[in-house]
Write a protein that holds these residues in place. Structure first.
Motif, PDB file in Angstrom:
ATOM      1  N   ARG A  45       0.908  -1.281   0.039  1.00 35.28           N
ATOM      2  CA  ARG A  45       0.000   0.033  -0.041  1.00 35.28           C
ATOM      3  C   ARG A  45       0.802   0.977  -0.189  1.00 35.28           C
ATOM      4  N   LEU A  46       2.131   1.181   1.024  1.00 32.71           N
ATOM      5  CA  LEU A  46       2.763   2.418   0.697  1.00 32.71           C
ATOM      6  C   LEU A  46       3.447   2.628  -0.453  1.00 32.71           C
ATOM      7  N   TRP A  47       3.940   1.642  -1.075  1.00 31.29           N
ATOM      8  CA  TRP A  47       4.495   1.634  -2.245  1.00 31.29           C
ATOM      9  C   TRP A  47       3.699   1.971  -3.487  1.00 31.29           C
ATOM     10  N   ALA A  48       2.579   1.668  -3.367  1.00 28.80           N
ATOM     11  CA  ALA A  48       1.633   1.745  -4.642  1.00 28.80           C
ATOM     12  C   ALA A  48       0.638   2.992  -4.407  1.00 28.80           C
ATOM     13  N   TRP A  49       0.066   3.026  -3.388  1.00 29.50           N
ATOM     14  CA  TRP A  49      -0.885   4.066  -3.025  1.00 29.50           C
ATOM     15  C   TRP A  49      -0.444   5.106  -2.561  1.00 29.50           C
ATOM     16  N   GLU A  50       0.791   5.309  -1.530  1.00 34.35           N
ATOM     17  CA  GLU A  50       1.490   6.445  -1.183  1.00 34.35           C
ATOM     18  C   GLU A  50       2.416   6.952  -1.921  1.00 34.35           C
ATOM     19  N   VAL A  90       8.466   5.059   7.748  1.00 35.02           N
ATOM     20  CA  VAL A  90       7.233   4.912   8.138  1.00 35.02           C
ATOM     21  C   VAL A  90       7.166   3.877   9.050  1.00 35.02           C
ATOM     22  N   LEU A  91       7.901   2.451   8.570  1.00 35.75           N
ATOM     23  CA  LEU A  91       7.661   1.498   9.388  1.00 35.75           C
ATOM     24  C   LEU A  91       8.754   1.158  10.257  1.00 35.75           C
ATOM     25  N   GLY A  92       9.677   2.146  10.387  1.00 38.15           N
ATOM     26  CA  GLY A  92      10.770   2.250  11.659  1.00 38.15           C
ATOM     27  C   GLY A  92      11.810   0.944  11.240  1.00 38.15           C
ATOM     28  N   VAL A  93      11.988   0.623   9.981  1.00 39.13           N
ATOM     29  CA  VAL A  93      12.972  -0.546   9.546  1.00 39.13           C
ATOM     30  C   VAL A  93      14.097   0.100   8.834  1.00 39.13           C
ATOM     31  N   SER A  94      15.059  -0.625   8.586  1.00 42.00           N
ATOM     32  CA  SER A  94      16.363  -0.148   7.793  1.00 42.00           C
ATOM     33  C   SER A  94      15.874   0.028   6.297  1.00 42.00           C
ATOM     34  N   VAL A  95      16.470   0.714   5.475  1.00 42.17           N
ATOM     35  CA  VAL A  95      16.234   0.820   4.103  1.00 42.17           C
ATOM     36  C   VAL A  95      16.187  -0.470   3.424  1.00 42.17           C
ATOM     37  N   ASN A  96      17.541  -1.081   3.827  1.00 47.37           N
ATOM     38  CA  ASN A  96      17.806  -2.507   3.260  1.00 47.37           C
ATOM     39  C   ASN A  96      16.670  -3.536   3.507  1.00 47.37           C
ATOM     40  N   ALA A  97      16.114  -3.596   4.757  1.00 55.36           N
ATOM     41  CA  ALA A  97      15.019  -4.386   5.049  1.00 55.36           C
ATOM     42  C   ALA A  97      13.874  -4.125   4.342  1.00 55.36           C
ATOM     43  N   ALA A  98      13.407  -2.820   4.080  1.00 58.53           N
ATOM     44  CA  ALA A  98      12.244  -2.376   3.528  1.00 58.53           C
ATOM     45  C   ALA A  98      12.272  -2.812   2.080  1.00 58.53           C
ATOM     46  N   ILE A 105      14.134  -5.400   0.675  1.00 53.87           N
ATOM     47  CA  ILE A 105      14.091  -6.824   0.643  1.00 53.87           C
ATOM     48  C   ILE A 105      12.482  -7.317   0.996  1.00 53.87           C
ATOM     49  N   ARG A 106      12.007  -6.509   1.840  1.00 51.63           N
ATOM     50  CA  ARG A 106      10.504  -7.058   2.107  1.00 51.63           C
ATOM     51  C   ARG A 106       9.795  -6.560   1.006  1.00 51.63           C
ATOM     52  N   LEU A 107       9.948  -5.640   0.419  1.00 51.36           N
ATOM     53  CA  LEU A 107       9.064  -4.993  -0.409  1.00 51.36           C
ATOM     54  C   LEU A 107       9.208  -5.953  -1.888  1.00 51.36           C
ATOM     55  N   HIS A 108      10.291  -6.379  -2.179  1.00 50.92           N
ATOM     56  CA  HIS A 108      10.384  -7.361  -3.178  1.00 50.92           C
ATOM     57  C   HIS A 108       9.751  -8.718  -2.725  1.00 50.92           C
ATOM     58  N   ARG A 109       9.732  -9.022  -1.776  1.00 49.60           N
ATOM     59  CA  ARG A 109       9.040 -10.144  -1.440  1.00 49.60           C
ATOM     60  C   ARG A 109       7.699 -10.306  -1.465  1.00 49.60           C
ATOM     61  N   ALA A 110       7.245  -9.046  -1.004  1.00 51.76           N
ATOM     62  CA  ALA A 110       5.888  -8.773  -0.932  1.00 51.76           C
ATOM     63  C   ALA A 110       5.179  -8.606  -2.397  1.00 51.76           C
ATOM     64  N   LYS A 111       5.940  -8.030  -3.183  1.00 52.86           N
ATOM     65  CA  LYS A 111       5.452  -8.104  -4.677  1.00 52.86           C
ATOM     66  C   LYS A 111       5.360  -9.174  -5.272  1.00 52.86           C
ATOM     67  N   LYS A 112       6.334 -10.173  -4.844  1.00 55.25           N
ATOM     68  CA  LYS A 112       6.309 -11.608  -5.379  1.00 55.25           C
ATOM     69  C   LYS A 112       5.079 -12.445  -5.015  1.00 55.25           C
ATOM     70  N   ARG A 113       4.839 -12.211  -3.727  1.00 53.05           N
ATOM     71  CA  ARG A 113       3.634 -12.824  -2.996  1.00 53.05           C
ATOM     72  C   ARG A 113       2.559 -12.311  -3.535  1.00 53.05           C
ATOM     73  N   LEU A 114       2.400 -11.040  -3.797  1.00 57.18           N
ATOM     74  CA  LEU A 114       1.043 -10.649  -4.274  1.00 57.18           C
ATOM     75  C   LEU A 114       0.846 -11.200  -5.926  1.00 57.18           C
ATOM     76  N   ARG A 115       1.859 -11.172  -6.770  1.00 59.02           N
ATOM     77  CA  ARG A 115       1.936 -11.722  -7.761  1.00 59.02           C
ATOM     78  C   ARG A 115       1.471 -13.068  -8.063  1.00 59.02           C
ATOM     79  N   ALA A 116       1.702 -14.151  -6.996  1.00 59.77           N
ATOM     80  CA  ALA A 116       1.319 -15.332  -6.608  1.00 59.77           C
ATOM     81  C   ALA A 116      -0.056 -15.390  -6.577  1.00 59.77           C
ATOM     82  N   VAL A 117      -0.434 -14.630  -5.520  1.00 57.82           N
ATOM     83  CA  VAL A 117      -1.888 -14.725  -5.047  1.00 57.82           C
ATOM     84  C   VAL A 117      -2.632 -14.407  -6.116  1.00 57.82           C
ATOM     85  N   LEU A 118      -2.648 -13.437  -7.034  1.00 55.49           N
ATOM     86  CA  LEU A 118      -3.255 -12.717  -8.259  1.00 55.49           C
ATOM     87  C   LEU A 118      -3.188 -13.922  -9.255  1.00 55.49           C
TER      88      LEU A 118
END
Lengths: 206, 187
Positions: free
Chosen positions: B132-137, B147-155, B157-170
């Motif tokens: 949501r933060l990536w696409a909507w904000e 916003v999430l209080g994590v490192s840029v590196n962590a954000a 990596i997690r964003l990359h994985r989240a995109k992959k998971r969303l693609r899989a669900v769709l």
């Protein structure tokens, strides 16, 4: 739905955006927000910092309060949803600024009180390992819902993993308004006075 | 700070009010959109008021690039409001033994049937919020990290994985609209 690249995926997500993209604040909303800020004018503290009225966290506990709340009915819901602009009374040093001074009698209205260390925070769920029991029978671990830190204006979470707290519960809900908080000597003295010392579970007291 | 003194009562100065007015006009819409993407209209309006009061009280602390800070504050205020609603619901349930209302405090009900919203709902909340933060904000990873209080590196990596998971669900949804299982790797 094959989304091979980031642009496709982002475009798909944007198509499902529940907010109108060009939506902006109306003039009436801006005026309402500015008027609320002006009503929230700060008052100076003795230390020269600005002290401001905050929404009081409503703590409801015990049968008497429950009955009173039932009688109050819908009016109570209205109270919770309306920020109260009020001049705060003098408070215990370190206590949330909108709350009444924390008293031993107020602490005693809680049915469970303990000292413990946070061993996990998962979403809104916080689990403590109990190191000392002041009241009730919390057992060796207690899981509660996270609450906001009343002493912090931005509403950050109170409980952080690995830290030690004194926690009071009423009907399973964490008591706010400074009744639960970091395990400072000041709060510990109040807990001891309210609950006659407590029983240490862990010799280290962690 | 900009407060005037009048018969023992402190009032904010006109310049401070004007500065705040301009800030609300410049950034209030972004905060309102952020909230309406995550809760119902009435709650969003209430929490907008809470969030902007925090801005007023901490005006000196607001960074020059305010959006990540504003989103963090709005998230905290929304969580606070949702907790208060849940506490209230528990109390009402204890008093009257009525069932929980069908209205969700956590998600915009009017979009519950949307395919993408259903796909987001199948992800972990942390993954969905990153997306949501990536696409909507439209925040870059560095600001998502703020916003999430994590490192840029962590954000990143997690964003990359989240995109992959969303693609899989769709993809799964397209192949079998009735499926409700989570994609591999999602917890």
């Amino acid at each position: 739905m094959h989304l091979d690249d980031d642009d496709d995926l982002r475009s798909t997500l944007r198509g499902a955006d529940p907010s109108v993209r060009q939506e902006s604040l109306g003039e009436a909303t801006v005026r309402r927000l500015v008027a609320a800020a002006e009503r929230d004018a700060p008052t100076p503290t003795s230390r020269g910092r600005l002290r401001r009225p905050r929404r009081r966290r409503l703590l409801l506990s015990g049968v008497a309060t429950t009955i009173a709340a039932a009688v109050a009915g819908i009016a109570l819901i209205g109270t919770l949803s309306t920020p109260a602009v009020q001049d705060p009374p003098p408070v215990m040093q370190g206590a949330p600024q909108s709350c009444s001074a924390l008293t031993v009698d107020e602490l005693r209205t809680n049915d469970v009180a303990f000292a413990g260390r946070v061993i996990s925070v998962t979403g809104d769920t916080v689990t403590f390992t109990v190191t000392k029991t002041y009241a009730g029978s919390p057992g060796s671990t207690v899981t509660v819902a996270q609450i906001s830190d009343d002493s912090n204006d931005d509403g950050a979470d109170l409980f952080r993993s690995g830290r030690r707290y004194l926690v009071a519960l009423a009907d399973g809900d964490v008591a706010g308004c400074g009744q639960s908080g970091p395990g400072t000597r000041q709060l510990e003295r109040l807990y001891k006075a309210a609950f006659t010392g407590g029983v240490t579970v862990s010799p280290s007291g962690r | 700070v900009g407060v005037g003194h009048d018969r023992g009562v402190l009032h904010p100065s006109a310049s401070r009010v004007a500065e705040y007015d301009a800030f609300v006009r410049a950034h209030g819409g972004a905060v309102l959109r952020f909230l309406r993407r995550r809760t119902d209209v009435d709650t969003a309006d209430d929490v907008l008021g809470d969030t902007m009061l925090v801005v007023w009280r901490r005006f000196a602390d607001v960074p020059s690039e305010p959006l990540p800070w504003l989103y963090t504050t709005a998230r905290n205020c929304l969580r606070d409001a949702q907790r208060a609603a849940r506490r209230q619901q528990r109390l009402v349930s204890r008093i009257t033994a009525i069932d929980r209302p069908a209205v969700s405090y956590d998600h915009p009900a009017e979009h519950a049937d949307d395919t993408v919203h259903k796909a987001l709902a199948k992800l972990r909340e942390g993954d969905a919020e990153l997306l949501r933060l990536w696409a909507w904000e439209e925040l870059p990873p560095a600001q998502i990290a703020q916003v999430l209080g994590v490192s840029v590196n962590a954000a990143t990596i997690r964003l990359h994985r989240a995109k992959k998971r969303l693609r899989a669900v769709l993809d799964t949804t397209e192949q079998d609209p009735s499926t409700t299982s989570r994609p591999e790797g999602a917890v």
